[in-house]
Write a protein that holds these residues in place. Structure first.
Motif, PDB file in Angstrom:
ATOM      1  N   ILE A   1       0.847  -1.199   0.000  1.00 25.39           N
ATOM      2  CA  ILE A   1       0.000   0.000   0.000  1.00 25.39           C
ATOM      3  C   ILE A   1       0.876   1.240   0.000  1.00 25.39           C
ATOM      4  O   ILE A   1       0.625   2.195  -0.742  1.00 25.39           O
ATOM      5  N   ASP A   2       1.926   1.217   0.815  1.00 27.47           N
ATOM      6  CA  ASP A   2       2.842   2.349   0.899  1.00 27.47           C
ATOM      7  C   ASP A   2       3.628   2.521  -0.399  1.00 27.47           C
ATOM      8  O   ASP A   2       3.758   3.636  -0.913  1.00 27.47           O
ATOM      9  N   LYS A   3       4.128   1.442  -0.943  1.00 16.67           N
ATOM     10  CA  LYS A   3       4.950   1.483  -2.156  1.00 16.67           C
ATOM     11  C   LYS A   3       4.195   2.115  -3.324  1.00 16.67           C
ATOM     12  O   LYS A   3       4.734   2.921  -4.074  1.00 16.67           O
ATOM     13  N   PHE A   4       2.933   1.772  -3.473  1.00 13.94           N
ATOM     14  CA  PHE A   4       2.144   2.263  -4.599  1.00 13.94           C
ATOM     15  C   PHE A   4       1.284   3.482  -4.250  1.00 13.94           C
ATOM     16  O   PHE A   4       0.512   3.943  -5.083  1.00 13.94           O
ATOM     17  N   ASN A   5       1.418   3.990  -3.019  1.00 14.51           N
ATOM     18  CA  ASN A   5       0.641   5.151  -2.562  1.00 14.51           C
ATOM     19  C   ASN A   5      -0.853   4.975  -2.863  1.00 14.51           C
ATOM     20  O   ASN A   5      -1.506   5.882  -3.376  1.00 14.51           O
ATOM     21  N   LEU A   6      -1.381   3.825  -2.527  1.00 15.63           N
ATOM     22  CA  LEU A   6      -2.755   3.494  -2.901  1.00 15.63           C
ATOM     23  C   LEU A   6      -3.801   4.344  -2.189  1.00 15.63           C
ATOM     24  O   LEU A   6      -4.904   4.506  -2.706  1.00 15.63           O
ATOM     25  N   PHE A   7      -3.472   4.886  -1.038  1.00 13.06           N
ATOM     26  CA  PHE A   7      -4.460   5.682  -0.307  1.00 13.06           C
ATOM     27  C   PHE A   7      -4.316   7.175  -0.566  1.00 13.06           C
ATOM     28  O   PHE A   7      -5.112   7.961  -0.058  1.00 13.06           O
ATOM     29  N   LYS A   8      -3.332   7.563  -1.370  1.00 16.86           N
ATOM     30  CA  LYS A   8      -3.127   8.988  -1.661  1.00 16.86           C
ATOM     31  C   LYS A   8      -4.304   9.504  -2.493  1.00 16.86           C
ATOM     32  O   LYS A   8      -4.642   8.936  -3.529  1.00 16.86           O
ATOM     33  N   ASP A   9      -4.927  10.563  -2.022  1.00 16.02           N
ATOM     34  CA  ASP A   9      -6.064  11.209  -2.696  1.00 16.02           C
ATOM     35  C   ASP A   9      -7.246  10.260  -2.913  1.00 16.02           C
ATOM     36  O   ASP A   9      -8.071  10.490  -3.795  1.00 16.02           O
ATOM     37  N   LEU A  10      -7.321   9.218  -2.125  1.00 15.14           N
ATOM     38  CA  LEU A  10      -8.420   8.262  -2.269  1.00 15.14           C
ATOM     39  C   LEU A  10      -9.704   8.783  -1.650  1.00 15.14           C
ATOM     40  O   LEU A  10     -10.769   8.715  -2.253  1.00 15.14           O
ATOM     41  N   VAL A  11      -9.595   9.338  -0.465  1.00 15.58           N
ATOM     42  CA  VAL A  11     -10.769   9.791   0.274  1.00 15.58           C
ATOM     43  C   VAL A  11     -11.025  11.256  -0.050  1.00 15.58           C
ATOM     44  O   VAL A  11     -10.109  12.066  -0.076  1.00 15.58           O
ATOM     45  N   ASP A  12     -12.288  11.590  -0.308  1.00 14.19           N
ATOM     46  CA  ASP A  12     -12.657  12.970  -0.607  1.00 14.19           C
ATOM     47  C   ASP A  12     -12.481  13.848   0.619  1.00 14.19           C
ATOM     48  O   ASP A  12     -12.196  13.376   1.717  1.00 14.19           O
ATOM     49  N   SER A  13     -12.693  15.120   0.434  1.00 11.55           N
ATOM     50  CA  SER A  13     -12.476  16.089   1.509  1.00 11.55           C
ATOM     51  C   SER A  13     -13.401  15.876   2.699  1.00 11.55           C
ATOM     52  O   SER A  13     -13.104  16.313   3.799  1.00 11.55           O
ATOM     53  N   ASN A  14     -14.516  15.177   2.497  1.00 18.45           N
ATOM     54  CA  ASN A  14     -15.418  14.928   3.622  1.00 18.45           C
ATOM     55  C   ASN A  14     -14.882  13.857   4.563  1.00 18.45           C
ATOM     56  O   ASN A  14     -15.356  13.722   5.681  1.00 18.45           O
ATOM     57  N   GLY A  15     -13.896  13.082   4.120  1.00 20.36           N
ATOM     58  CA  GLY A  15     -13.268  12.080   4.966  1.00 20.36           C
ATOM     59  C   GLY A  15     -14.089  10.819   5.170  1.00 20.36           C
ATOM     60  O   GLY A  15     -13.721   9.956   5.949  1.00 20.36           O
ATOM     61  N   TYR A  16     -15.185  10.703   4.446  1.00 20.77           N
ATOM     62  CA  TYR A  16     -16.084   9.571   4.623  1.00 20.77           C
ATOM     63  C   TYR A  16     -15.735   8.474   3.629  1.00 20.77           C
ATOM     64  O   TYR A  16     -15.619   8.713   2.427  1.00 20.77           O
ATOM     65  N   ILE A  17     -15.566   7.265   4.138  1.00 21.28           N
ATOM     66  CA  ILE A  17     -15.266   6.121   3.280  1.00 21.28           C
ATOM     67  C   ILE A  17     -16.549   5.323   3.093  1.00 21.28           C
ATOM     68  O   ILE A  17     -17.117   4.812   4.054  1.00 21.28           O
ATOM     69  N   ASP A  18     -16.985   5.223   1.835  1.00 21.13           N
ATOM     70  CA  ASP A  18     -18.176   4.453   1.501  1.00 21.13           C
ATOM     71  C   ASP A  18     -17.843   3.525   0.321  1.00 21.13           C
ATOM     72  O   ASP A  18     -16.689   3.442  -0.108  1.00 21.13           O
ATOM     73  N   GLU A  19     -18.840   2.839  -0.182  1.00 22.63           N
ATOM     74  CA  GLU A  19     -18.605   1.861  -1.252  1.00 22.63           C
ATOM     75  C   GLU A  19     -17.994   2.489  -2.512  1.00 22.63           C
ATOM     76  O   GLU A  19     -17.121   1.870  -3.123  1.00 22.63           O
ATOM     77  N   PRO A  20     -18.401   3.701  -2.932  1.00 24.46           N
ATOM     78  CA  PRO A  20     -17.737   4.297  -4.098  1.00 24.46           C
ATOM     79  C   PRO A  20     -16.230   4.527  -3.887  1.00 24.46           C
ATOM     80  O   PRO A  20     -15.453   4.450  -4.838  1.00 24.46           O
ATOM     81  N   VAL A  21     -15.806   4.780  -2.654  1.00 18.31           N
ATOM     82  CA  VAL A  21     -14.377   4.939  -2.373  1.00 18.31           C
ATOM     83  C   VAL A  21     -13.669   3.593  -2.548  1.00 18.31           C
ATOM     84  O   VAL A  21     -12.577   3.526  -3.120  1.00 18.31           O
ATOM     85  N   LEU A  22     -14.297   2.526  -2.103  1.00 16.65           N
ATOM     86  CA  LEU A  22     -13.734   1.182  -2.302  1.00 16.65           C
ATOM     87  C   LEU A  22     -13.642   0.872  -3.791  1.00 16.65           C
ATOM     88  O   LEU A  22     -12.627   0.343  -4.266  1.00 16.65           O
ATOM     89  N   ASP A  23     -14.676   1.226  -4.540  1.00 14.27           N
ATOM     90  CA  ASP A  23     -14.649   1.013  -5.994  1.00 14.27           C
ATOM     91  C   ASP A  23     -13.532   1.831  -6.643  1.00 14.27           C
ATOM     92  O   ASP A  23     -12.845   1.340  -7.540  1.00 14.27           O
ATOM     93  N   LYS A  24     -13.339   3.049  -6.193  1.00 15.71           N
ATOM     94  CA  LYS A  24     -12.275   3.905  -6.716  1.00 15.71           C
ATOM     95  C   LYS A  24     -10.914   3.259  -6.483  1.00 15.71           C
ATOM     96  O   LYS A  24     -10.060   3.257  -7.380  1.00 15.71           O
ATOM     97  N   LEU A  25     -10.709   2.696  -5.295  1.00 11.95           N
ATOM     98  CA  LEU A  25      -9.456   2.008  -4.992  1.00 11.95           C
ATOM     99  C   LEU A  25      -9.256   0.824  -5.934  1.00 11.95           C
ATOM    100  O   LEU A  25      -8.174   0.621  -6.474  1.00 11.95           O
ATOM    101  N   LYS A  26     -10.302   0.069  -6.143  1.00 11.47           N
ATOM    102  CA  LYS A  26     -10.208  -1.091  -7.049  1.00 11.47           C
ATOM    103  C   LYS A  26      -9.870  -0.649  -8.466  1.00 11.47           C
ATOM    104  O   LYS A  26      -9.052  -1.280  -9.145  1.00 11.47           O
ATOM    105  N   PHE A  27     -10.490   0.434  -8.935  1.00  9.93           N
ATOM    106  CA  PHE A  27     -10.189   0.947 -10.280  1.00  9.93           C
ATOM    107  C   PHE A  27      -8.752   1.436 -10.376  1.00  9.93           C
ATOM    108  O   PHE A  27      -8.075   1.207 -11.384  1.00  9.93           O
ATOM    109  N   ASN A  28      -8.268   2.110  -9.348  1.00 12.19           N
ATOM    110  CA  ASN A  28      -6.884   2.589  -9.335  1.00 12.19           C
ATOM    111  C   ASN A  28      -5.900   1.429  -9.404  1.00 12.19           C
ATOM    112  O   ASN A  28      -4.918   1.476 -10.147  1.00 12.19           O
ATOM    113  N   ILE A  29      -6.165   0.390  -8.630  1.00  8.06           N
ATOM    114  CA  ILE A  29      -5.279  -0.778  -8.636  1.00  8.06           C
ATOM    115  C   ILE A  29      -5.318  -1.469  -9.991  1.00  8.06           C
ATOM    116  O   ILE A  29      -4.282  -1.852 -10.536  1.00  8.06           O
ATOM    117  N   ARG A  30      -6.501  -1.610 -10.541  1.00  9.46           N
ATOM    118  CA  ARG A  30      -6.641  -2.242 -11.860  1.00  9.46           C
ATOM    119  C   ARG A  30      -5.854  -1.448 -12.906  1.00  9.46           C
ATOM    120  O   ARG A  30      -5.190  -2.030 -13.762  1.00  9.46           O
TER     121      ARG A  30
END
Length: 109
Positions: free
Chosen positions: A24-53
């Protein structure tokens, strides 16, 4: 190996290894993942999956550690937004501890 809870009732969990956190650290997977509201919901999980893909598709060589992270954690059948919130929290704690240990090592030298 640490466990993160993936649902509010505590009946489901996923094991996260040191290697997973390093990936996670090597690929900076959490960088800019969460919006400014700081809330993690299913679209954030989908965004992470798309970024990794995207990372996997754009690299010429196979990143085995990233594939392992996907299979073991991100695409795990129990992973939901609640689990991602706990994974982010675990990563932040791990990163702080890792940085403190590295700072102590640097000052000793």
């Amino acid at each position: 190996m640490q466990r993160i809870q993936t649902n509010a009732s505590g009946t489901r969990s996923i094991e996260v290894s040191e290697n997973h956190l390093q990936t996670i650290d090597k690929f900076n997977l959490f960088k800019d993942l969460v919006d400014s509201n700081g809330y993690i919901d299913e679209p954030v999980l989908d965004k992470l999956k798309f970024n990794i893909r995207s990372i996997l598709e754009s690299s010429a060589d196979k990143n085995q550690e990233l594939l392992d992270l996907c299979l073991d954690v991100i695409y795990h059948q129990n992973m939901k937004a609640y689990g991602l919130q706990n994974l982010v929290s675990l990563f932040v704690e791990w990163k702080e501890k890792h940085n403190n240990e590295q700072a102590n090592t640097d000052t000793e030298e």
